[in-house]
Design a protein around this motif. Structure first.
Motif, mmCIF file in Angstrom:
data_model
loop_
_atom_site.group_PDB
_atom_site.id
_atom_site.type_symbol
_atom_site.label_atom_id
_atom_site.label_comp_id
_atom_site.label_asym_id
_atom_site.label_seq_id
_atom_site.Cartn_x
_atom_site.Cartn_y
_atom_site.Cartn_z
ATOM 1 N N TYR A 1 -36.471 42.295 -0.435
ATOM 2 C CA TYR A 1 -35.272 42.375 -1.279
ATOM 3 C C TYR A 1 -34.765 43.813 -1.379
ATOM 4 C CZ TYR A 1 -35.839 37.584 -3.149
ATOM 5 O OH TYR A 1 -35.917 36.225 -3.305
ATOM 6 N N ALA A 2 -35.711 44.747 -1.518
ATOM 7 C CA ALA A 2 -35.316 46.151 -1.700
ATOM 8 C C ALA A 2 -34.472 46.660 -0.540
ATOM 9 C CB ALA A 2 -36.566 47.022 -1.878
ATOM 10 N N GLY A 3 -34.747 46.147 0.653
ATOM 11 C CA GLY A 3 -34.023 46.651 1.818
ATOM 12 C C GLY A 3 -32.882 45.774 2.290
ATOM 13 N N HIS A 4 -32.886 44.471 1.928
ATOM 14 C CA HIS A 4 -31.932 43.555 2.555
ATOM 15 C C HIS A 4 -31.141 42.676 1.587
ATOM 16 C CE1 HIS A 4 -33.531 44.453 6.585
ATOM 17 N NE2 HIS A 4 -34.738 44.405 6.028
ATOM 18 N N ALA A 5 -31.572 42.548 0.338
ATOM 19 C CA ALA A 5 -30.947 41.565 -0.548
ATOM 20 C C ALA A 5 -29.486 41.880 -0.847
ATOM 21 C CB ALA A 5 -31.744 41.451 -1.853
ATOM 22 N N VAL A 6 -29.168 43.140 -1.087
ATOM 23 C CA VAL A 6 -27.783 43.506 -1.419
ATOM 24 C C VAL A 6 -26.851 43.163 -0.262
ATOM 25 C CG1 VAL A 6 -26.228 45.431 -1.876
ATOM 26 C CG2 VAL A 6 -28.402 45.260 -3.110
ATOM 27 N N GLN B 1 -33.335 46.402 -9.495
ATOM 28 C CA GLN B 1 -32.180 46.164 -8.620
ATOM 29 C C GLN B 1 -31.105 45.283 -9.251
ATOM 30 O OE1 GLN B 1 -34.032 44.746 -4.786
ATOM 31 N NE2 GLN B 1 -32.458 46.098 -3.942
ATOM 32 N N GLU B 2 -31.289 44.837 -10.493
ATOM 33 C CA GLU B 2 -30.397 43.830 -11.059
ATOM 34 C C GLU B 2 -28.930 44.225 -10.969
ATOM 35 O OE1 GLU B 2 -29.735 41.069 -15.048
ATOM 36 O OE2 GLU B 2 -31.334 42.589 -15.027
ATOM 37 N N ALA B 3 -28.589 45.435 -11.399
ATOM 38 C CA ALA B 3 -27.180 45.848 -11.404
ATOM 39 C C ALA B 3 -26.586 45.808 -10.002
ATOM 40 C CB ALA B 3 -27.050 47.247 -12.000
ATOM 41 N N ALA B 4 -27.337 46.322 -9.026
ATOM 42 C CA ALA B 4 -26.840 46.345 -7.651
ATOM 43 C C ALA B 4 -26.699 44.930 -7.096
ATOM 44 C CB ALA B 4 -27.772 47.174 -6.777
ATOM 45 N N LEU B 5 -27.651 44.073 -7.419
ATOM 46 C CA LEU B 5 -27.606 42.702 -6.917
ATOM 47 C C LEU B 5 -26.433 41.937 -7.527
ATOM 48 C CD1 LEU B 5 -31.432 41.917 -6.944
ATOM 49 C CD2 LEU B 5 -29.959 42.030 -4.920
ATOM 50 N N ARG B 6 -26.230 42.109 -8.810
ATOM 51 C CA ARG B 6 -25.102 41.423 -9.455
ATOM 52 C C ARG B 6 -23.770 41.929 -8.887
ATOM 53 N NH1 ARG B 6 -26.324 37.918 -13.335
ATOM 54 N NH2 ARG B 6 -28.328 38.083 -14.439
ATOM 55 N N GLY C 1 -22.946 40.215 -5.772
ATOM 56 C CA GLY C 1 -22.559 38.808 -5.815
ATOM 57 C C GLY C 1 -23.609 37.855 -6.331
ATOM 58 N N VAL C 2 -24.823 38.332 -6.634
ATOM 59 C CA VAL C 2 -25.861 37.446 -7.177
ATOM 60 C C VAL C 2 -25.493 37.089 -8.617
ATOM 61 C CG1 VAL C 2 -28.290 37.203 -7.799
ATOM 62 C CG2 VAL C 2 -27.649 38.377 -5.677
ATOM 63 N N GLY C 3 -25.394 35.800 -8.898
ATOM 64 C CA GLY C 3 -24.996 35.361 -10.229
ATOM 65 C C GLY C 3 -26.159 35.045 -11.150
ATOM 66 N N ASP C 4 -27.260 34.502 -10.598
ATOM 67 C CA ASP C 4 -28.412 34.105 -11.418
ATOM 68 C C ASP C 4 -29.705 34.369 -10.670
ATOM 69 O OD1 ASP C 4 -27.460 32.805 -13.972
ATOM 70 O OD2 ASP C 4 -26.303 31.630 -12.523
ATOM 71 N N PHE C 5 -30.761 34.554 -11.458
ATOM 72 C CA PHE C 5 -32.096 34.762 -10.917
ATOM 73 C C PHE C 5 -32.989 33.620 -11.409
ATOM 74 C CE2 PHE C 5 -29.956 38.790 -11.341
ATOM 75 C CZ PHE C 5 -30.225 39.430 -10.152
ATOM 76 N N ILE C 6 -33.728 33.021 -10.493
ATOM 77 C CA ILE C 6 -34.623 31.931 -10.878
ATOM 78 C C ILE C 6 -36.061 32.405 -10.704
ATOM 79 C CG2 ILE C 6 -32.931 30.167 -10.267
ATOM 80 C CD1 ILE C 6 -34.603 29.605 -7.736
ATOM 81 N N PHE C 7 -36.880 32.128 -11.704
ATOM 82 C CA PHE C 7 -38.275 32.599 -11.684
ATOM 83 C C PHE C 7 -39.095 31.748 -12.635
ATOM 84 C CE2 PHE C 7 -35.523 35.199 -14.352
ATOM 85 C CZ PHE C 7 -36.084 35.035 -15.614
ATOM 86 N N ALA C 8 -40.409 31.786 -12.460
ATOM 87 C CA ALA C 8 -41.320 31.038 -13.320
ATOM 88 C C ALA C 8 -41.177 31.518 -14.754
ATOM 89 C CB ALA C 8 -42.760 31.221 -12.845
ATOM 90 N N GLY C 9 -41.023 30.559 -15.679
ATOM 91 C CA GLY C 9 -40.851 30.905 -17.085
ATOM 92 C C GLY C 9 -39.403 30.938 -17.520
ATOM 93 N N GLY C 10 -38.466 30.934 -16.564
ATOM 94 C CA GLY C 10 -37.057 30.876 -16.922
ATOM 95 C C GLY C 10 -36.671 29.466 -17.351
ATOM 96 N N ASP C 11 -35.479 29.329 -17.924
ATOM 97 C CA ASP C 11 -35.037 28.009 -18.388
ATOM 98 C C ASP C 11 -34.482 27.224 -17.196
ATOM 99 O OD1 ASP C 11 -33.886 25.799 -19.625
ATOM 100 O OD2 ASP C 11 -33.400 26.925 -21.438
ATOM 101 N N THR C 12 -35.374 26.492 -16.560
ATOM 102 C CA THR C 12 -35.002 25.734 -15.366
ATOM 103 C C THR C 12 -33.919 24.712 -15.679
ATOM 104 O OG1 THR C 12 -37.234 26.005 -14.475
ATOM 105 C CG2 THR C 12 -35.892 24.223 -13.553
ATOM 106 N N LEU C 13 -34.107 23.977 -16.762
ATOM 107 C CA LEU C 13 -33.168 22.908 -17.086
ATOM 108 C C LEU C 13 -31.766 23.459 -17.332
ATOM 109 C CD1 LEU C 13 -32.802 19.882 -17.581
ATOM 110 C CD2 LEU C 13 -33.405 20.280 -19.973
ATOM 111 N N ALA C 14 -31.661 24.536 -18.097
ATOM 112 C CA ALA C 14 -30.348 25.119 -18.382
ATOM 113 C C ALA C 14 -29.683 25.617 -17.100
ATOM 114 C CB ALA C 14 -30.484 26.259 -19.387
ATOM 115 N N THR C 15 -30.466 26.224 -16.211
ATOM 116 C CA THR C 15 -29.909 26.715 -14.945
ATOM 117 C C THR C 15 -29.393 25.567 -14.093
ATOM 118 O OG1 THR C 15 -31.415 28.604 -14.982
ATOM 119 C CG2 THR C 15 -30.419 28.057 -12.874
ATOM 120 N N LEU C 16 -30.148 24.473 -14.047
ATOM 121 C CA LEU C 16 -29.734 23.317 -13.252
ATOM 122 C C LEU C 16 -28.500 22.644 -13.848
ATOM 123 C CD1 LEU C 16 -33.243 21.797 -12.459
ATOM 124 C CD2 LEU C 16 -31.701 22.913 -10.846
#
Length: 621
Positions: free
Chosen positions: A562-567, A590-595, A598-613
């Motif tokens: 991600y550090a080298g290619h995600a943006v 990297q959040e500011a640069a990723l947003r 064009g990245v709108g949301d981040f999905i990860f363990a412990g996040g609100d899966t249902l709300a995101t879906l």
């Protein structure tokens, strides 16, 4: 198998290990992190330690007789009485030792149930010998209350000795009030009606028990173990008082009441809950000046844990629930068939429900030892914690004026609502996993067969004179299943499900873990994930995205990649027309640069899966 002297000497060659020795090893592994990280908590806030010392001086609880099996109960709930009779006879011929007659409108009917007429009662028992040692349990509601009278009259017409018929009549107006959230009558008006029915059945010679203190009301509504136990105590005490006030001695009333609890897949909590109820009820009996007698405790496997998706996992859940209730001393167990959440179960589902118990009894021999958990440090501690907390809540209910008064004040409902909300939040964040529904979905699973049956139509029951918050049954998987249902509807109408493109970056070693996570994440909501090979070139990534036809994308790889290619990848996907871009993993620095890319949301363990879906569906619609 014999034990040799050498084998005994082998254990003696090791120095005894103490709790302090274990803590030193644990502290070394934790490397300064607090020990509390290893301490779990129940929904009631009770602590579960990672290790316990053996309990000392424990006497096994008096419950089901030693080496006596529990009653293997099978639901009879088909709206057609002839079909119900055929099912019941088949069950009894193939290992069931009792029948749970679930009438339409009962708390445990879940959409179906028997017709509560005299004709139906006679048809249900055609060819069944009620005085042959089988157990019969009634689950009835206000609209089907006459079923108890019809069955009593059937026994009389057949010339059977009521005392020879093992029938638990299951009278429980308090449970119905709690589920409905209303009552046409006050408690002072209900008491004469129920006590008249109880005294009438007793006068006919039925040995009972006759009234049920049903904890499923709380469990089905999302409540906790402590709340369920306190509700059972308060309900049982309310019936004891009512029966005594009707002129029946407490010694006789003592045998007229039984309890019903839900058993779920949490092995230790379920086992401890059943043990705790026996201790708590004995304390009630002592407070009444009675000599404690073993309370009859019936168990139903839990409704709220059933899933419509991947329903075969329900078999495993029911097995664990039955195991726990059986070892906890349940006198009778009813296993909900694994397809009940989908409709009326067929013969295969009923056979599995029946055989779940038979295997545990006849092959695992679970009933051979009385109270096998006695002396276990963890179980004994949890049992006592449940007792203390449930007794405290029971006292609170009593101070409010008893169970009916506390329902009017919404005392119980507020507590259950708070527990349910916390439970639903854990499900939404997948901290509590429902395999097949909120985790490890299978979008291509085959349909499961259920019977085509029309539920019984019931007449309304009085005007809701007394209104309070209701405690309707719920299923934990329902919010995720609603999204899957929308996906199925989309597939039927358009020929395709909604899709998301997985933009895997780097090598399989880089992206496989997060791509697997992302696939499971989105497909729990019915959004089919289009997997890909790894990309290092943004042009190749965008070409694959355009070719797949998806409108949204999710980047998947390691933090290093991600550090080298995600943006650059996000910018390329946005330029290629991606309406929304997700990234699997926490954003970090990297959040500011990723947003910005064009990245709108981040999905990860412990996040609100249902709300995101749910948000993803809103975007697609």
């Amino acid at each position: 198998m014999t034990t040799t002297t050498d084998e005994l000497r082998l254990a003696a060659d090791f120095a005894p290990a103490s709790y302090d020795d274990w803590r030193k090893l644990v502290d070394g592994v934790l490397k300064g992190a607090p020990f509390e990280k290893l301490v779990g908590k129940t929904s009631d806030g009770l602590k579960i330690e990672p290790i316990y010392r053996r309990a000392q001086g424990v006497v096994p609880l008096a419950g089901r007789a030693a080496a006596a099996p529990w009653q293997v109960m099978q639901r009879a709930d088909h709206p057609d009485a002839k079909q119900a009779n055929a099912q019941a006879r088949h069950d009894l011929e193939n290992g069931a030792t009792g029948l749970t007659l679930v009438f339409a409108g009962a708390n445990g009917a879940y959409g179906f149930g028997l017709e509560p007429s005299a004709e139906a009662a006679a048809q249900i028992f055609d060819g069944i010998y009620l005085d042959a040692g089988i157990g019969i349990e009634l689950q009835i509601g206000p609209q089907s209350r006459m079923a108890a009278i019809h069955i009593a009259e059937y026994v009389q017409r057949k010339g059977l000795d009521p005392a020879a018929c093992d029938i638990r009549f299951g009278l429980d107006p308090l449970g119905a009030c709690a589920v409905w959230g209303s009552s046409p009558y006050s408690w002072s008006e209900i008491v004469p009606a129920i006590t008249s029915a109880i005294k009438g059945l007793a006068a006919l010679g039925f040995k009972g028990p006759l009234a049920a203190a049903d904890g499923r009301v709380i469990h089905d509504a999302g409540g906790s173990e402590v709340q369920e136990l306190a509700f059972v105590l308060a309900s049982g005490v309310a019936y004891l008082r009512a029966i005594e006030q009707a002129g029946v001695s407490l010694e006789d009333a003592q045998g007229m009441i039984y309890a019903r609890l839900s058993a779920d897949a949490d092995q230790f909590l379920t086992l401890s809950k059943f043990r705790a109820l026996r201790l708590l009820w004995a304390r009630i009996e002592q407070a009444c000046g009675l000599t404690p007698k073993p309370l009859f405790v019936a168990a139903d496997t839990a409704w709220r844990m059933l899933t419509q998706r991947d329903p075969y996992v329900n078999i495993l859940r029911a097995t664990m629930a039955t195991f726990s209730a059986g070892l906890g001393g349940a006198n009778a167990i009813t296993v909900l068939p694994h397809t009940l959440a989908l409709g009326l179960p067929d013969s295969f589902a009923r056979r599995i429900a029946r055989n779940t118990q038979l295997v545990l009894l006849e092959e695992s021999n679970l009933a051979k030892v009385s109270d096998p958990a006695a002396g276990s440090g963890g179980i004994e501690t949890l049992t006592r914690q449940l007792c203390d907390a449930a007794w405290s809540l029971f006292q609170e209910i009593e101070k409010a004026g008893g169970l009916f008064a506390s329902l009017e004040q919404n005392l119980i409902q507020r507590k259950v609502a708070a527990t349910r909300a916390a439970r639903e939040a854990n499900i939404a964040k997948r901290r509590d996993v429902l395999t097949g529904a909120s985790e490890f979905p299978n979008l291509h699973e085959a349909d499961v067969a259920v019977l085509d049956a029309k539920p019984v139509a019931l007449a309304p029951y009085g005007d809701a004179t007394f209104k309070f918050d209701a405690l309707p049954p719920m299923r934990l998987a329902a919010p995720f299943e609603a999204l899957r249902d929308k996906s199925d509807a989309r597939l039927r109408s358009s020929g395709a499900r909604p899709t998301i493109f997985l933009g895997n970056l780097g090598t399989p070693a880089d992206f496989t873990a997060r791509a697997t996570f992302a696939k499971s994440f989105f497909e729990t909501g019915g959004i089919e994930a289009i997997d890909t090979q790894g990309f290092t070139d943004p042009a190749a990534l965008t070409a694959a995205f355009k070719a797949c036809g998806a409108a949204t994308a999710c980047l998947c790889s390691s933090d290093k990649v991600y550090a080298g290619h995600a943006v650059a990848a996000a910018k390329a996907l946005q330029a290629a027309g991606a309406k929304h871009i997700y990234l699997a993993g926490r954003p970090g620095e990297q959040e500011a640069a990723l947003r910005a890319a064009g990245v709108g949301d981040f999905i990860f363990a412990g996040g609100d899966t249902l709300a995101t879906l749910q948000d993803a569906w809103r975007r697609m619609e």
